[in-house]
Write a protein that holds these residues in place. Structure first.
Motif, short mmCIF file in Angstrom:
data_model
loop_
_atom_site.label_atom_id
_atom_site.label_comp_id
_atom_site.label_asym_id
_atom_site.label_seq_id
_atom_site.Cartn_x
_atom_site.Cartn_y
_atom_site.Cartn_z
N VAL A 1 4.33 1.59 2.35
CA VAL A 1 5.33 2.56 1.51
C VAL A 1 5.03 3.83 2.15
O VAL A 1 4.22 4.53 1.69
N ILE A 2 5.96 4.28 2.91
CA ILE A 2 5.68 5.54 3.64
C ILE A 2 6.28 6.68 3.05
O ILE A 2 7.73 6.69 3.13
N HIS A 3 5.69 7.90 2.91
CA HIS A 3 6.40 9.19 2.53
C HIS A 3 6.37 9.95 4.03
O HIS A 3 5.45 10.29 4.65
N ALA A 4 7.57 10.44 4.52
CA ALA A 4 7.58 11.09 5.74
C ALA A 4 8.43 12.22 5.62
O ALA A 4 9.54 12.31 5.79
N ILE B 1 0.77 -1.35 -0.10
CA ILE B 1 0.12 0.06 0.02
C ILE B 1 0.74 1.26 0.04
O ILE B 1 1.97 1.29 0.72
N GLY B 2 0.64 2.03 -0.71
CA GLY B 2 1.41 3.40 -1.05
C GLY B 2 1.50 4.12 -2.23
O GLY B 2 0.94 3.48 -3.40
N GLU B 3 1.81 5.34 -2.26
CA GLU B 3 2.89 5.83 -1.15
C GLU B 3 1.93 6.59 -0.49
O GLU B 3 0.74 7.31 -0.82
N CYS B 4 1.95 6.38 1.14
CA CYS B 4 1.04 6.87 1.85
C CYS B 4 1.99 7.61 2.97
O CYS B 4 3.38 7.43 2.94
N GLY B 5 1.34 8.52 3.95
CA GLY B 5 2.39 9.17 4.89
C GLY B 5 1.81 10.45 5.07
O GLY B 5 0.95 10.96 5.08
N LEU B 6 2.85 11.32 5.60
CA LEU B 6 2.52 12.57 5.88
C LEU B 6 3.66 13.70 5.56
O LEU B 6 4.99 13.35 5.43
N ASP B 7 3.15 14.77 4.74
CA ASP B 7 4.06 15.82 4.41
C ASP B 7 3.66 17.01 5.30
O ASP B 7 2.78 17.61 4.82
N TYR B 8 4.68 17.43 6.00
CA TYR B 8 4.38 18.73 6.76
C TYR B 8 5.42 19.74 6.09
O TYR B 8 5.52 20.99 6.68
#
Ligand SMILES: [Zn+2]
Length: 263
Positions: free
Chosen positions: A128-131, A92-99
């Protein structure tokens, strides 16, 4: 030349529409025998699926990327569940948080990320994480969904954050940014990570390595990332290639190189 797997890229991106087949051949010629393609939004899942089906050794992921928040709708999480059941992708992805990027509401990002972590557990798939500027919050959320496996792509956090992610069973992936001499913290970090804790990626067409500044990145350039990691660790590139290829196969449960992929 070493057998490599690009653990994270966007080979379905429009930037490859004009010459995807030649870029694919260049990657194979550089030793990149498989690629894991990360999705960005529901609208583009069908294209990603078609691209992955068009070449041997390309493995799709489906997900909702935080930078594409404006495109996401709550019903896309339901559609994602259907795609996961039907397609059984690599992750699963790409998922995550972008601040880092402006105008991305943190609460809405968190909703979609948590929704995808929930799906990862239910479907027994890695994430698959985007941080970006958000590693601590990512760690907090991953903790809430104990048992989730996955990787943080293009990791850019601290040694302490790296250790906490590894403790949670999340691998760290490194690409182009590492090849720039000014990336001192990152280059220090790669020197002492355990060999079973990291992966190599290009994130193509983004994040080109230092030999191709400002240009389109390509899966073929993964060999340059390998050379850089080997140099920074004072290690034999063959050892790094073998370990990272095994790590990515294990994480995404990819078939062995010996058995031809069904794609
Ligand atoms: Zn990406």
């Amino acid at each position: 030349m070493f057998a490599l797997i690009d653990s994270h890229n966007h080979f379905d991106d429009a930037g490859f529409d004009a010459d995807r087949s030649t870029a694919y051949r260049r990657a194979r010629a550089a030793g990149v025998e498989a690629q894991v393609l990360a999705a960005v939004s529901a609208r583009l899942w069908p294209k990603l699926k078609a691209v992955a089906a068009g070449y041997p050794g390309l493995y799709p992921c489906y997900g909702l990327h935080p930078a594409y928040l404006a495109e996401h709708r709550p019903e896309h999480l339901d559609q994602l569940a259907d795609w996961l059941s039907r397609e059984r992708p690599a992750a699963i992805g790409e998922c995550g948080l972008d601040y880092y990027l402006p105008d991305l509401d943190p609460d809405a990002q968190t909703e979609y990320f948590a929704g995808q972590l929930r799906l990862a557990r239910r479907h027994d798939l890695p994430v698959v994480i985007h941080a970006r500027h958000a590693v601590d919050h990512v760690i907090k959320l991953v903790r809430r969904f104990a048992g989730v496996r996955g990787m943080v792509h293009s990791f850019s956090g601290s040694e302490d954050q790296a250790r906490r992610l590894l403790d949670l069973g999340i691998l760290l992936s490194f690409g182009g940014p590492l090849t720039y001499p000014k990336a001192t913290r990152l280059r220090g970090l790669i020197g002492y990570l355990p060999l079973d804790g990291f992966l190599l990626e290009t994130d193509a067409p983004d994040q080109p390595p230092s030999a191709h500044p400002g240009q389109r990145n390509e899966p073929a350039y993964l060999a340059e990332v390998l050379a850089c990691v080997a140099e920074l660790r004072g290690a034999d590139p063959a050892e790094i290639a073998a370990a990272t290829t095994e790590n990515v196969r294990r994480l995404f449960r990819l078939p062995d190189a010996a058995s031809p992929s069904p794609h």
